[in-house]
Every structure is written in structure tokens, then in C-alpha cells.
Design a protein around this motif. Structure first.
Motif, short mmCIF file in Angstrom:
data_model
loop_
_atom_site.label_atom_id
_atom_site.label_comp_id
_atom_site.label_asym_id
_atom_site.label_seq_id
_atom_site.Cartn_x
_atom_site.Cartn_y
_atom_site.Cartn_z
N VAL A 82 0.85 -1.19 0.00
CA VAL A 82 0.00 0.00 0.00
C VAL A 82 0.89 1.24 0.00
CG1 VAL A 82 -1.77 1.30 1.23
CG2 VAL A 82 -1.83 -1.22 1.23
N ARG A 83 0.69 2.11 -0.98
CA ARG A 83 1.51 3.33 -1.10
C ARG A 83 0.77 4.58 -0.67
NH1 ARG A 83 6.16 1.37 -0.35
NH2 ARG A 83 7.10 0.24 -2.10
N GLU A 84 -0.55 4.63 -0.88
CA GLU A 84 -1.34 5.80 -0.49
C GLU A 84 -2.69 5.33 0.02
OE1 GLU A 84 -1.74 9.03 -3.29
OE2 GLU A 84 0.06 8.38 -4.38
N VAL A 85 -3.32 6.18 0.82
CA VAL A 85 -4.68 5.88 1.29
C VAL A 85 -5.54 7.13 1.12
CG1 VAL A 85 -3.91 4.14 2.94
CG2 VAL A 85 -4.16 6.52 3.68
N GLY A 86 -6.85 6.90 0.98
CA GLY A 86 -7.79 8.00 0.88
C GLY A 86 -8.01 8.66 2.23
N ALA A 87 -8.73 9.76 2.20
CA ALA A 87 -8.93 10.57 3.41
C ALA A 87 -9.66 9.82 4.51
CB ALA A 87 -9.69 11.85 3.04
N GLU A 88 -10.48 8.85 4.17
CA GLU A 88 -11.27 8.13 5.17
C GLU A 88 -10.62 6.83 5.64
OE1 GLU A 88 -15.03 7.50 3.37
OE2 GLU A 88 -15.49 9.66 3.13
N VAL A 89 -9.42 6.55 5.16
CA VAL A 89 -8.76 5.28 5.47
C VAL A 89 -7.64 5.51 6.48
CG1 VAL A 89 -7.47 3.32 4.52
CG2 VAL A 89 -9.29 4.39 3.18
N ASP A 90 -7.53 4.61 7.44
CA ASP A 90 -6.49 4.68 8.47
C ASP A 90 -5.11 4.70 7.81
OD1 ASP A 90 -4.70 4.24 10.60
OD2 ASP A 90 -6.13 2.97 11.68
N SER A 91 -4.29 5.65 8.18
CA SER A 91 -2.97 5.80 7.58
C SER A 91 -2.03 4.64 7.90
CB SER A 91 -2.32 7.11 8.04
OG SER A 91 -2.14 7.12 9.45
N GLU A 92 -2.39 3.80 8.88
CA GLU A 92 -1.55 2.66 9.21
C GLU A 92 -1.51 1.62 8.10
OE1 GLU A 92 -2.45 0.93 12.97
OE2 GLU A 92 -1.89 2.72 14.11
N TRP A 93 -2.42 1.74 7.13
CA TRP A 93 -2.37 0.84 5.98
C TRP A 93 -1.14 1.09 5.12
CZ3 TRP A 93 -4.95 -3.44 4.59
CH2 TRP A 93 -6.15 -3.71 5.22
N VAL A 94 -0.61 2.30 5.12
CA VAL A 94 0.54 2.63 4.26
C VAL A 94 1.73 1.76 4.64
CG1 VAL A 94 2.16 4.43 3.55
CG2 VAL A 94 -0.25 4.99 3.90
N GLY A 95 2.31 1.13 3.63
CA GLY A 95 3.47 0.28 3.84
C GLY A 95 3.14 -1.18 4.11
N ARG A 96 1.85 -1.51 4.27
CA ARG A 96 1.48 -2.90 4.56
C ARG A 96 1.46 -3.73 3.28
NH1 ARG A 96 -3.54 -3.37 8.68
NH2 ARG A 96 -2.73 -5.53 8.72
#
Length: 337
Positions: A82-96
Motif C-alpha cells: 500500500v503506497r497511499e490511502v484516501g482521506a477516510e482510510v487509516d494511515s496505518e495501511w501505508v506500507g502494509r
């Protein structure tokens, strides 16, 4: 960044074309693909134009819309980061590291509930094998092997080998694998088969005049060849069951149902990963099945199954290899730089 996707454009023809992915919507992830696995069964049927053109690509997967007529994007085994997330998504997803049932392409957008978070230690290539492990899990659930049974598996492709690995954990009397390719038989033995043989040797008899393979309680047909159903009928015993996990597409063979099949009350049932068996739906759903597959993915030796790693931009070579040299390849992976 310029994105690209793989398209099946005509029989035995695939092309890497420019694609537009764009930024994630508020509720989406933007995933950079690292590896995607090619299904040597289903995808080769599409590649060879051996599928019914008006059949939906897969009604259970949102990423596969439309039917199987050319041109189409296809594939359902991608893992990435995961490189980017939308405004409503938890930022902890980035890098997973995640897995998704999406066609072969460099990046894709998906909602969090449509991806599977991979264990941190799982490599992208191993993660792309998750659909094979899930399919094998579904087949074993449908087969319902019992204590002390004699089981025969036809076909030691990737799905067959994953099924063998799962069945090897059961307290069976015997587990026999039938495949014409020596390399695959060797892998099957390493994954837990008690014995391996070729289709040509099925009719052989021992010194006592008994069939070398016969009287099985359960046969699992995963060869992709309709003619293997005759072999399966030939090796099972009275009131036995045959579970068919192969999809034959438009391939047809005459099957002998006029002999012992009828009198011996042999059951033939299909196993298809898009749905759960009615007998299990009260307790099992797709999430539970996926969790079971995830728990077992590290038991599948990805490094041994993956025989070829081909850069995504050279994808046509991968399909040519699988089509023309089936003995040379087991699992082919597309890798993305």
C-alpha cells in the motif's frame, strides 16, 4: 507515474498496455503491485480461447467485470504494498503488504475490505499464491477426507500440489498422486504423497494380479483434462466419491458412464472456489475459509513451486512458456520493478 495492465487480445496473444489508475478515492487504498501469479489452468484456457465467450469472468470478484470475450484484462492473484490511502482510510495501511483478486497490472485501487493483509514474513511471490492455497482449502473441505481413507489426486500442478500438502496432514491410509510429468511427481512426493505414478501406469498390476492403484475411497481430479474422469472412475471403489476441481472450459472428452460407474454408485461432485458447499454454509463463509488458507500459506514451499519469475513487461513470454513447454514450468510469477 505511467501504469500498465495486461490484456488478452486474441487467441495466444497478450499485450501490456498503458492504463490509468489515478489517486485513491476517500475510501480506497492505492497498491503498488510487486508480484502476480499466473494460473496455468484458468488463464491458459483464456489464452487459448477455450472458454465460453459469453460466460461472466467471475461474478464473485468485483475486479473481473464483463465476460471472457477479447479483449479483456484477467488474472486474480496480485500482491503488493500500500503506497497511499484516501482521506477516510487509516494511515496505518501505508506500507502494509496486501493481496487482492485483481488482474495483472502495475498498480491498483481497492477498498480495505477487498484486500487481504499478508503476514509480515510472507514474500510478495508467496503472497501471490494465496488463491491457490484458498482453492486447495475449498477442495479439501468439499472432499472431506476421513480417517484411514485411500485417496488419489489426479494432477500435480500448483493446485494439485497445494491439495497434496493439505491432505498430507490427514491420517489417511494412503495418498497417491497421478501426473505424467516427473518433476511434478517429485514435488508431490516431497509434499507428502506416499506414492506417485503416471496415467499410463494406472492399469498396471502387481505380482498378485491386483491393480497398482485401485479401490480408492476418494479421488480428486485436478489435471484439467476431462479424460482423467475415466481414470478416476477406474481407481475408486464401490460407493466412492470423486471431487472435480478442474475447469475444462470448452474441452470435451467421451466419459464412460455406462460401466461400473452406475452399478457402483460412484458420486461425482464439483468443487468451485467462488462458493461454499451448502453443507458447510451454516458455519463457513469466505472469510473463515480465507483465514484457514492464510494459516497454511507458509506451509506451502513457494520457493519450490515457483519455477519462473518473469518481469511484467515481458509477460507474453510467460504465457508462451506455459502454453508450449508445460513440462518446464510449475508456477510462473510476474514480477514488477
Amino acid at each position: 507515474m505511467t501504469d500498465a495492465a495486461l490484456y488478452f487480445t486474441a487467441p495466444e496473444t497478450v499485450e501490456v498496455r498503458e492504463a490509468t489508475v489515478g489517486p485513491p478515492a476517500d475510501d480506497e487504498l492505492l497498491v503498488e503491485t510487486r508480484a502476480s501469479a499466473i494460473s496455468a489452468g484458468t488463464e491458459l484456457l483464456v489464452y487459448r480461447d477455450q472458454t465460453p465467450a459469453d460466460l461472466p469472468a467471475d461474478e464473485a470478484l468485483d475486479a473481473l467485470d464483463g465476460d471472457l470475450s477479447y479483449p479483456l484484462r484477467y488474472g486474480y492473484a496480485a500482491s503488493g504494498v500500500v503506497r497511499e490511502v484516501g482521506a477516510e482510510v487509516d494511515s496505518e495501511w501505508v506500507g502494509r503488504s496486501v493481496f487482492a483478486f485483481v488482474p495483472h497490472q502495475t498498480r491498483f485501487r481497492a477498498t480495505p475490505d477487498s484486500v487481504v493483509a499478508l503476514p509480515p514474513e510472507t514474500t510478495p511471490a508467496a503472497g501471490s499464491l494465496l488463491p491457490s492455497v484458498e482453492t486447495a482449502t475449498n477442495i479439501v473441505l468439499d472432499a472431506a477426507p476421513r480417517l484411514g481413507e485411500r485417496v488419489v489426486v489426479f494432477g500435480a500442478g500448483v493446485i494439485g500440489l497445494c491439495v497434496v500438502r493439505l491432505l498430507a496432514d490427514f491420517p489417511l491410509e494412503s495418498l497417491v498422486v497421478v501426473d505424467p510429468i516427473e518433476r511434478r511427481r517429485t514435488l508431490a512426493a516431497a509434499l507428502g504423497a506416499d506414492r506417485t505414478t503416471t496415467p499410463a501406469e494406472l492399469g498396471a498390476v502387481d505380482l498378485a494380479g491386483e491393480s497398482a492403484v485401485g479401490g480408492a475411497d476418494l479421488a480428486v481430479e485436478l489435471s484439467g483434462q476431462p479424460s482423467a474422469l475415466d481414470d478416476a472412475i477406474g481407481v475408486v471403489g464401490y460407493d466412492a466419491r470423486i471431487v472435480v476441481g478442474s475447469w475444462y472450459g470448452t474441452k470435451r472428452e467421451p466419459i464412460d458412464l455406462g460401466g461400473r460407474f452406475h452399478r457402483d454408485r460412484i458420486d461425482i461432485v464439483s468443487s468451485q472456489v467462488s462458493t461454499i458447499s451448502p453443507e458447510l454454509r451454516g458455519r463457513w463463509d469466505r472469510d473463515r475459509r480465507m483465514e484457514a488458507a492464510l494459516d497454511r500459506i507458509d506451509a506451502i514451499p513457494a520457493a519450490e513451486l515457483i519455477t519462473h519469475r518473469i518481469p511484467f513487461e515481458r509477460a507474453p513470454e510467460a504465457y508462451e512458456l506455459l502454453d508450449s513447454e508445460p513440462d518446464a514450468a510449475v508456477q510462473v510469477i510476474l514480477e514488477y520493478s
